[in-house]
Design an enzyme around this catalytic site. Structure first.
Site, PDB file in Angstrom:
ATOM      1  N   ASP A  94      -1.339   1.716  -3.876  1.00 26.78           N
ATOM      2  CA  ASP A  94      -1.877   0.516  -4.772  1.00 26.78           C
ATOM      3  C   ASP A  94      -3.343   0.855  -4.847  1.00 26.78           C
ATOM      4  O   ASP A  94      -4.051  -0.069  -5.167  1.00 26.78           O
ATOM      5  CB  ASP A  94      -1.998  -0.583  -3.674  1.00 26.78           C
ATOM      6  N   SER A 123       0.824  -1.253  -0.006  1.00 24.31           N
ATOM      7  CA  SER A 123      -0.343   0.082   0.119  1.00 24.31           C
ATOM      8  C   SER A 123       0.645   1.330  -0.092  1.00 24.31           C
ATOM      9  O   SER A 123       1.604   1.558  -0.954  1.00 24.31           O
ATOM     10  CB  SER A 123      -1.084  -0.075   0.938  1.00 24.31           C
TER      11      SER A 123
END
Length: 447
Positions: A243, A102
């Site tokens: 992401d 992420s």
């Protein structure tokens, strides 16, 4: 709940090369997941990743483990997390796997799973995979081994899906938009979606090299986006994270528009169109300004624990369709199954067009209260905040704030730190002093 060895609230995450983010662990994990998820009819699992250099190594290991369990991996290449949730559903795959950490730096990586419906795996399935990891790896018969193949045009499929969430009678012809893709998984998606809908697009941080993901860019670092919006005299800017499941926006004056403001605009418009089902789910960190603004519109608001997984749980429990974290995870269950930065941005454009107002004007309706966070480290018991002395201290502060603010005390989930958060409709220096006083008193009561 059992104590889980590897899976956290958002999959498994860590530094590449350190256990468990190693090729040998990923090989075993692929095999274990294959064994647990195997059903007779479908032996397909979709694998996507962000733009980290380590994604290639970990993907190869994972696909070898899956093949040993008789699963064929469908590879998408670099793709946003929400795109994998979507493709898992449309391919009727047994699961979707995303290799990503992420918003973390490039030297970290991680993995998360989606089930056949595009939702995060249940705790019980994650625990079953962990139990399977303890067993010795065995290959299926040679004729049953899986093999990997690429999904042709995964990006194109997802771009069309995003565009399909935007009203077909609208376009973005009159918009000049700066988009910051965090040198991450949306680099080939977000600019195309906006251009195909007619916008003039200036792309920044859209040149991933495997090492520059989230580096001084993206949803957690919007300085470059703010400068760029002003320099280009753009209508607004959007920042996604590595992401693609978080969104932060910037108005034409360079002001930050966070998850609380974004979810307010979307919920208010849904309410105006009489399409709001239930209310809105936020978290313990959602600004009280959001709660007060929704209250004025008589929109119910409930808080979940911090983490998009918990927001989703509360939404499902209460039948709500809109949820968000102030960090920019916006979950719109009428559009998709998980937080999706690109789809959230398109819903904000819809609000702008329907109201014929700028993002700046729309945001003036929600006044975020000044928020002060004081952290201090402590050693010892996790339940330090449970004492009567601290409860009466909190009550005292609450009466000082007189319903125009709130105080939140919590221990961090990841480090030995106590966080004191106070927000109020007051001067910032007043709140800061109050928060520091509370922190001092707690420190004294501990030692």
């Amino acid at each position: 709940m059992h104590h889980r060895k590897y899976f956290g609230t958002d999959g498994i995450r860590g530094k590449v090369g350190d256990m468990p983010i190693t090729p040998d662990f990923f090989l075993k994990l692929g095999w274990a997941a294959g064994k647990i998820l195997a059903r007779q009819d479908s032996r397909k699992i979709i694998i996507g990743k962000d733009t980290r250099i380590s994604g290639y190594m970990l993907e190869s290991a994972l696909e070898a483990g899956l093949a040993a369990a008789g699963f064929s991996a469908l590879l998408t290449g670099p793709m946003p997390t929400p795109a994998i949730a979507y493709l898992t559903r449309t391919f009727r795959a047994e699961a979707g796997i995303v290799i990503s950490a992420s918003h973390n730096p490039f030297y970290d990586n991680g993995i998360k799973f989606f089930d056949i419906n595009g939702s995060k795996l249940s705790d019980s399935l994650e625990e079953a995979i962990e139990a399977q990891l303890e067993k010795p790896l065995t290959c299926v018969e040679s004729a049953q081994l899986g093999k990997a193949r690429r999904i042709v045009d995964a990006a194109g499929r997802y771009i069309e899906f995003c565009k399909g969430t935007f009203p077909s009678e609208f376009n973005l012809k009159n918009f000049k938009i700066v988009v910051d893709c965090s040198n991450g998984a949306t680099y080939h998606i977000a600019p195309s979606v906006l251009k195909e809908l007619g916008a003039t697009v200036i792309s920044i941080a859209c040149e991933p090299n495997g090492l520059n993901i989230n580096k001084e860019c993206g949803a957690t670092n919007i300085g470059m986006l703010q400068k760029s919006v002003l320099a280009e005299q753009a209508d607004l800017g959007i920042a996604l994270d590595g992401d693609g499941d978080r969104l932060i926006m910037v108005d034409h004056l360079g002001n930050k528009v966070d998850g609380d403001q974004i979810v307010y605009l979307i919920a208010k418009e849904a309410c105006r169109q009489q399409q709001l089902k239930g209310g809105v789910v936020g978290t313990l960190m959602s600004n009280m300004g959001l709660e007060l603004a929704l209250q004025r519109l008589k929109i119910p608001f409930i808080r979940a624990k911090v983490g998009d997984r918990y927001v989703l749980e509360k939404m499902q429990k209460h039948g709500y369709r809109i949820g968000a974290e102030n960090s920019g995870h916006i979950i719109l269950l009428d559009k998709t199954t998980t937080g999706d930065g690109m789809i959230a941005a398109l819903q904000v454009f819809k609000v702008i067009i329907q109201n014929q107002m700028t993002l700046h004007e729309l945001c003036s309706e929600i006044k975020l209260l000044p928020q002060v966070l004081v952290n201090f480290s402590f050693s010892g018991n996790k339940n330090v905040l449970q004492s009567d002395a601290i409860a009466s201290l909190v009550k005292k502060v609450e009466s000082t704030l007189a319903g125009r603010g709130r105080i939140l005390l919590r221990t961090s989930g990841t480090e030995p730190v106590i966080r004191v958060m106070i927000e109020a409709d007051q001067e910032e220096h007043f709140i800061k002093t109050l928060a520091e006083e509370v922190a001092e008193k707690i420190k004294k009561s501990l030692y």
